[in-house]
Structure formats: C-alpha cells, structure tokens
Motif scaffolding. Structure first.
Motif, mmCIF file in Angstrom:
data_model
loop_
_atom_site.group_PDB
_atom_site.id
_atom_site.type_symbol
_atom_site.label_atom_id
_atom_site.label_comp_id
_atom_site.label_asym_id
_atom_site.label_seq_id
_atom_site.Cartn_x
_atom_site.Cartn_y
_atom_site.Cartn_z
ATOM 1 N N ALA A 112 0.838 -1.199 0.000
ATOM 2 C CA ALA A 112 0.000 0.000 0.000
ATOM 3 C C ALA A 112 0.870 1.244 0.000
ATOM 4 O O ALA A 112 1.974 1.265 0.554
ATOM 5 N N ALA A 113 0.372 2.300 -0.642
ATOM 6 C CA ALA A 113 1.104 3.564 -0.675
ATOM 7 C C ALA A 113 1.196 4.149 0.731
ATOM 8 O O ALA A 113 0.311 3.943 1.564
ATOM 9 N N GLU A 114 2.273 4.879 0.995
ATOM 10 C CA GLU A 114 2.451 5.564 2.267
ATOM 11 C C GLU A 114 2.653 7.047 2.022
ATOM 12 O O GLU A 114 3.283 7.447 1.040
ATOM 13 N N TYR A 115 2.102 7.832 2.932
ATOM 14 C CA TYR A 115 2.223 9.282 2.834
ATOM 15 C C TYR A 115 2.610 9.845 4.198
ATOM 16 O O TYR A 115 2.354 9.223 5.235
ATOM 17 N N LEU A 116 3.202 11.023 4.193
ATOM 18 C CA LEU A 116 3.500 11.716 5.439
ATOM 19 C C LEU A 116 2.350 12.667 5.747
ATOM 20 O O LEU A 116 2.015 13.530 4.927
ATOM 21 N N ILE A 135 8.737 8.165 0.058
ATOM 22 C CA ILE A 135 7.564 9.032 0.190
ATOM 23 C C ILE A 135 7.740 10.299 -0.648
ATOM 24 O O ILE A 135 8.720 11.030 -0.487
ATOM 25 N N LYS A 136 6.766 10.535 -1.534
ATOM 26 C CA LYS A 136 6.834 11.678 -2.442
ATOM 27 C C LYS A 136 5.637 12.622 -2.297
ATOM 28 O O LYS A 136 5.504 13.572 -3.052
ATOM 29 N N GLU A 158 8.490 22.761 -1.209
ATOM 30 C CA GLU A 158 8.774 22.042 -2.449
ATOM 31 C C GLU A 158 10.131 22.448 -3.039
ATOM 32 O O GLU A 158 10.771 21.657 -3.743
ATOM 33 N N LYS A 159 10.577 23.658 -2.729
ATOM 34 C CA LYS A 159 11.913 24.085 -3.151
ATOM 35 C C LYS A 159 12.981 23.364 -2.323
ATOM 36 O O LYS A 159 14.036 22.986 -2.831
ATOM 37 N N VAL A 166 9.196 16.181 -4.090
ATOM 38 C CA VAL A 166 8.130 15.852 -3.134
ATOM 39 C C VAL A 166 6.995 16.858 -3.308
ATOM 40 O O VAL A 166 7.234 18.071 -3.385
ATOM 41 N N ASN A 167 5.761 16.373 -3.396
ATOM 42 C CA ASN A 167 4.595 17.250 -3.514
ATOM 43 C C ASN A 167 3.949 17.465 -2.149
ATOM 44 O O ASN A 167 3.801 16.509 -1.378
#
Length: 303
Positions: free
Chosen positions: A3-7, A63-64, A100-101, A106-107
């Motif tokens: 499964a995808a993971e996100y912060l 994680i992106k 993002e800079k 990473v979005n």
C-alpha cells in the motif's frame, strides 16, 4: 503490491504531530510530536517544520507526497496560509513553495485542519459514513467542515465553514466562548460561584481532563459547565443545518471527550430552533478517529 504511504502533518495551536500513514489501513508509524509554542518562539516556525519533515523523509525516501493540515484560512490555490489565528507567524508565508523548493521531487498538499480531519473520518473512520456531513472540531479553537457529495465544501473563496468565527453569546464569537482556554475560564468562573459539593478545585486550576473525569462521576457542576457548552454549540449548529440541509453531524477534536455531556443540551437547542423537517432526521455522532483524525486527514489529502 504494498500500500502507498504518505506523510501526514497535523499542525495545531498546541502541538505539531506527524507520522507515516498507510493508505489502506490508516496505520501510523514513525509518529512524532512537538509543542507548537517553542517553534513559534524560535521566530522561524517554517524552518523548524522543515527540519522535522527532513528527518521523516530521510528515513522514508520512497515518500513523495506530504499532506499538511493547518488551523485557519488558506489561499484558494491551497499553497499559502493567509490567516492562522493560533500561529500568526505563518500568515502569508508561501509554505508549499518553500517546502517544495527545499524537498525537490516531493509534492505538498495544504488544507484547513478541520477539512482534513473531516476527510480522514471519511476514509479511515470506524463506520462507513454518509457522503454528506458536517464535521466540528473542538480543541484549542472551534473548527468546522462540510463534506458534500464526498467533496470538501470550500465556498466562494476557499474558506467556507468557520463556525468558530461566527457570532455567539456574550458579544463574542463561538470559539471565544467554548475554545479550550475559554472552556476552562467558564469552568473556573462557575466554580467560584458554586456553593454545592463538587470535586472540581476552587483555586483556578481546573483542567479539561479533570472536568471530563468529574462529569463522568456525575459531578453536578461539571455537568452544568458542559450543558452550557452544548447550548452554545447547538445554537451555532442550527444555522449550519438549516443553511446546508445536512442531517449528519460528527463531533471530533481533543475536547470531543466531552461529547456525552454536551449532547443533551445540544439536542435541546437544535430541536428548539430547527423545523421538523431538519430536526426529525438529524443524527449527531462522536467522530471515531480521536486524536489521530488530523494526522490521518492530512495524509488523505495526498490521495
């Protein structure tokens, strides 16, 4: 396939909480919490936030996508906080651009914390809930969200549903009557005038946990305090129900532990003011995600 993971990052007036969220199970790992005030006092809140994010991403390079919930108003592009009452240092800071800079590739997704928590309840709540509902968060302040047809209702300029900032009793807005500090002021003031038996201290040191514990023991004064909170919240919710025509209300946030004690007076006010059409089919529930709602909701912004 895993499964995808996100912060997910839940920025509150009291604490900043973050963790890695499994998109299928809602399981949180690598949980981290830091008090908000010390980051504010540093004079560089966004730098402290970026440092904490860097540590998370260092351990989880896959994680992106990162979701962030903030307690206040955000511009319509969802990239810049414009009015964060609890953390004014973030007002007009181009937060998403800065992050993002700093973290190339990473979005970042930014949303009002109550909107995020409402989404979290939809995706991760214990019960399958309706596709349209009002979500109220009781915590340091009073937040609100409306999910209509499975989508966050953001209004004309992106910042609809701010019940805490609407007129209430005593010439104050609702949040200045029943936010965390105001709730304790109310309890301590009522304690000074109370002559009956109560387990609540009379030295101005009543805490929210002590207040809930006393109410659980049927302490009359504690129950009177929550009765007043329920009245004030119920009066406010009458407007939202009548205007939005939504018949499911979820109550969440750190102070939702008082749900059972504010519900009776809240219902009385709703029944007093609403038409039969709106009142007869109305359901009020305590949200199921508890203190994880904001963090899980922030992660769900990445879906």
């Amino acid at each position: 396939m895993a499964a995808a993971e996100y912060l997910g990052i839940d920025i509150g007036g009291t604490n900043v909480k973050m963790g890695i969220v499994n998109s299928e199970t809602g399981q949180i790992s690598n949980f981290y919490s830091h008090d908000t005030v010390s980051w504010r006092k540093s004079g560089h809140f966004e730098d402290r936030l970026a440092e904490a994010i860097a540590l998370q991403l260092l351990d989880h390079k896959h994680i992106k996508k990162v979701g962030i919930g903030l307690p206040g108003m955000i511009d319509s592009t969802r990239r810049t906080p414009i009015e964060i009452t609890a953390i004014p240092e973030l007002d007009r800071v181009p937060l998403v651009d800065l992050l993002e800079k700093k973290f190339v590739g990473v979005n970042f997704y930014l949303e009002n914390d109550a909107n995020a928590a409402a989404l979290g309840e939809f995706y991760f709540g214990e019960e399958r809930i309706d596709e349209s509902y009002i979500f109220i968060t009781l915590g340091t302040g009073v937040g609100g969200a409306a999910i209509i047809g499975k989508k966050v209702f953001t209004g004309g300029r992106g910042n609809a549903m701010e019940p805490g900032h609407t007129p209430s009793a005593n010439g104050k807005v609702l949040e200045r009557n029943i936010g965390k500090n105001e709730l304790l002021d109310l309890a301590n003031n009522m304690r000074k005038e109370y002559t009956g038996e109560t387990q609540l201290p009379d030295d101005g040191s009543i805490s929210t946990t002590g207040l809930v514990a006393a109410a659980a023991d049927n302490d009359k004064l504690a129950l009177q305090v929550f009765e007043r909170v329920g009245e004030l919240l119920g009066e406010n919710l009458c407007h939202l129900v009548a205007i939005l025509d939504i018949n499911l209300i979820l109550i969440g946030g750190g102070l939702s532990a008082s749900f059972d004690y504010i519900l009776p007076s809240m219902k009385r006010k709703l029944n007093q003011w609403l038409t039969k059409y709106h009142a007869s089919d109305l359901t009020i529930k305590r949200a199921t995600l508890g203190n994880d709602a904001g963090l899980l909701g922030a992660a769900s912004l990445c879906f």
